[in-house]
Design an enzyme around this catalytic site. Structure first.
Site, mmCIF file in Angstrom:
data_model
loop_
_atom_site.group_PDB
_atom_site.id
_atom_site.type_symbol
_atom_site.label_atom_id
_atom_site.label_comp_id
_atom_site.label_asym_id
_atom_site.label_seq_id
_atom_site.Cartn_x
_atom_site.Cartn_y
_atom_site.Cartn_z
ATOM 1 N N LYS A 1 9.531 3.851 10.674
ATOM 2 C CA LYS A 1 9.478 2.876 9.586
ATOM 3 C C LYS A 1 10.811 2.907 8.838
ATOM 4 C CE LYS A 1 5.766 1.524 6.432
ATOM 5 N NZ LYS A 1 4.664 2.050 5.617
HETATM 6 O O1 G3P Z 1 2.390 1.366 3.358
HETATM 7 C C1 G3P Z 1 2.918 0.492 2.440
HETATM 8 C C2 G3P Z 1 1.929 -0.259 1.574
HETATM 9 O O2 G3P Z 1 0.744 -0.544 2.224
HETATM 10 C C3 G3P Z 1 1.843 0.221 0.172
HETATM 11 O O3 G3P Z 1 0.756 -0.291 -0.547
HETATM 12 O O4 G3P Z 1 -0.746 -0.320 -2.512
HETATM 13 O O5 G3P Z 1 1.351 1.098 -2.548
HETATM 14 O O6 G3P Z 1 1.486 -1.384 -2.683
HETATM 15 P P1 G3P Z 1 0.715 -0.217 -2.164
#
Ligand code: G3P
Length: 217
Positions: free
Chosen positions: A83
């Site tokens: 990633k």
């Molecule tokens: O993996 C990245 C993403 O899904 C992060 O989500 O909830 O931290 O915005 P969030």
């Protein structure tokens, strides 16, 4: 539509993998920090549980550092997806690693222009963050529609991996648009199985069944 779990929690992954619905895993530095565990060990353990793509994120921000970290992460297992952040160095590293047949998931995508560049750099996955756009009163799902249209126009093979998912409805909306993947917190996958009318219907069936005094076995 593929469903990935967005977590580095081994016990949640083990539990939900038994449902047969988990097609892959995504992690990020915040999720590794939350787990309180070593990244290499954690990714190794996840790859032993799930055979689909497992995203492991670099923490270097320069090209050379991303290449070194990316190669180390990719060496953990053949299903590791490196990633990389959507920056100039990140997309340069994406092109280099992809040319070596290493799967790359380009993360922190917030615009269709960024998604176009990631596809040109040969990314296996692009991760647009819908929830974080909604948080700032933008329309996360509209970004998914724009990317889907652009990728279809040029037949890009980069898969749209909807990230920063906050609700079951987000998953449904992404599926209606035709996104390839949604990566979702474990709690949301569990919620997807549930409907109050399913619970009520099952309870009614069981009550009626008892009155028959029968047993199938
Ligand atoms: O993996 C990245 C993403 O899904 C992060 O989500 O909830 O931290 O915005 P969030």
């Amino acid at each position: 539509m593929k469903l990935f779990l967005d977590t580095a929690d081994i016990s949640e992954i083990t539990d939900l993998n038994r449902t047969g619905m988990v097609d892959g895993i995504t992690t990020n530095p915040s999720l590794i920090a939350k787990s309180g565990r070593n990244i290499i060990q954690t990714i190794e353990e996840i790859c032993a549980i799930v055979s689909g793509p497992v995203s492991a994120e670099v923490t270097a921000t320069d090209y050379d550092g991303m290449m070194q970290e990316g190669r180390k992460l990719a060496n953990i297992s053949s299903n590791v997806t490196v990633k990389l952040p959507l920056t100039e160095d990140g997309l340069r590293a994406c092109a280099s690693l992809s040319a070596d047949d290493i799967m790359v998931n380009v993360t922190l995508c917030f615009s269709a222009a960024q998604a176009l560049l990631a596809a040109k750099a040969g990314a296996s996955f692009i991760s647009p963050f819908v929830g974080r756009l909604d948080d700032i009163c933008s329309d996360g799902m509209n970004l998914i529609s724009e990317i889907a249209e652009i990728y279809a126009n040029y037949d890009f093979s980069t898969e749209i991996l909807v990230a920063s998912v906050r609700s079951v409805q987000d998953v449904v909306d992404a599926a209606i648009i035709g996104a390839d993947v949604a990566t979702i917190p474990p709690k949301i996958l569990s919620q997807m199985f549930k409907h109050p009318l399913t619970d009520k219907g099952l309870a009614d069936f069981m009550t009626d069944w008892k009155t028959t005094g029968q047993s199938i076995l």
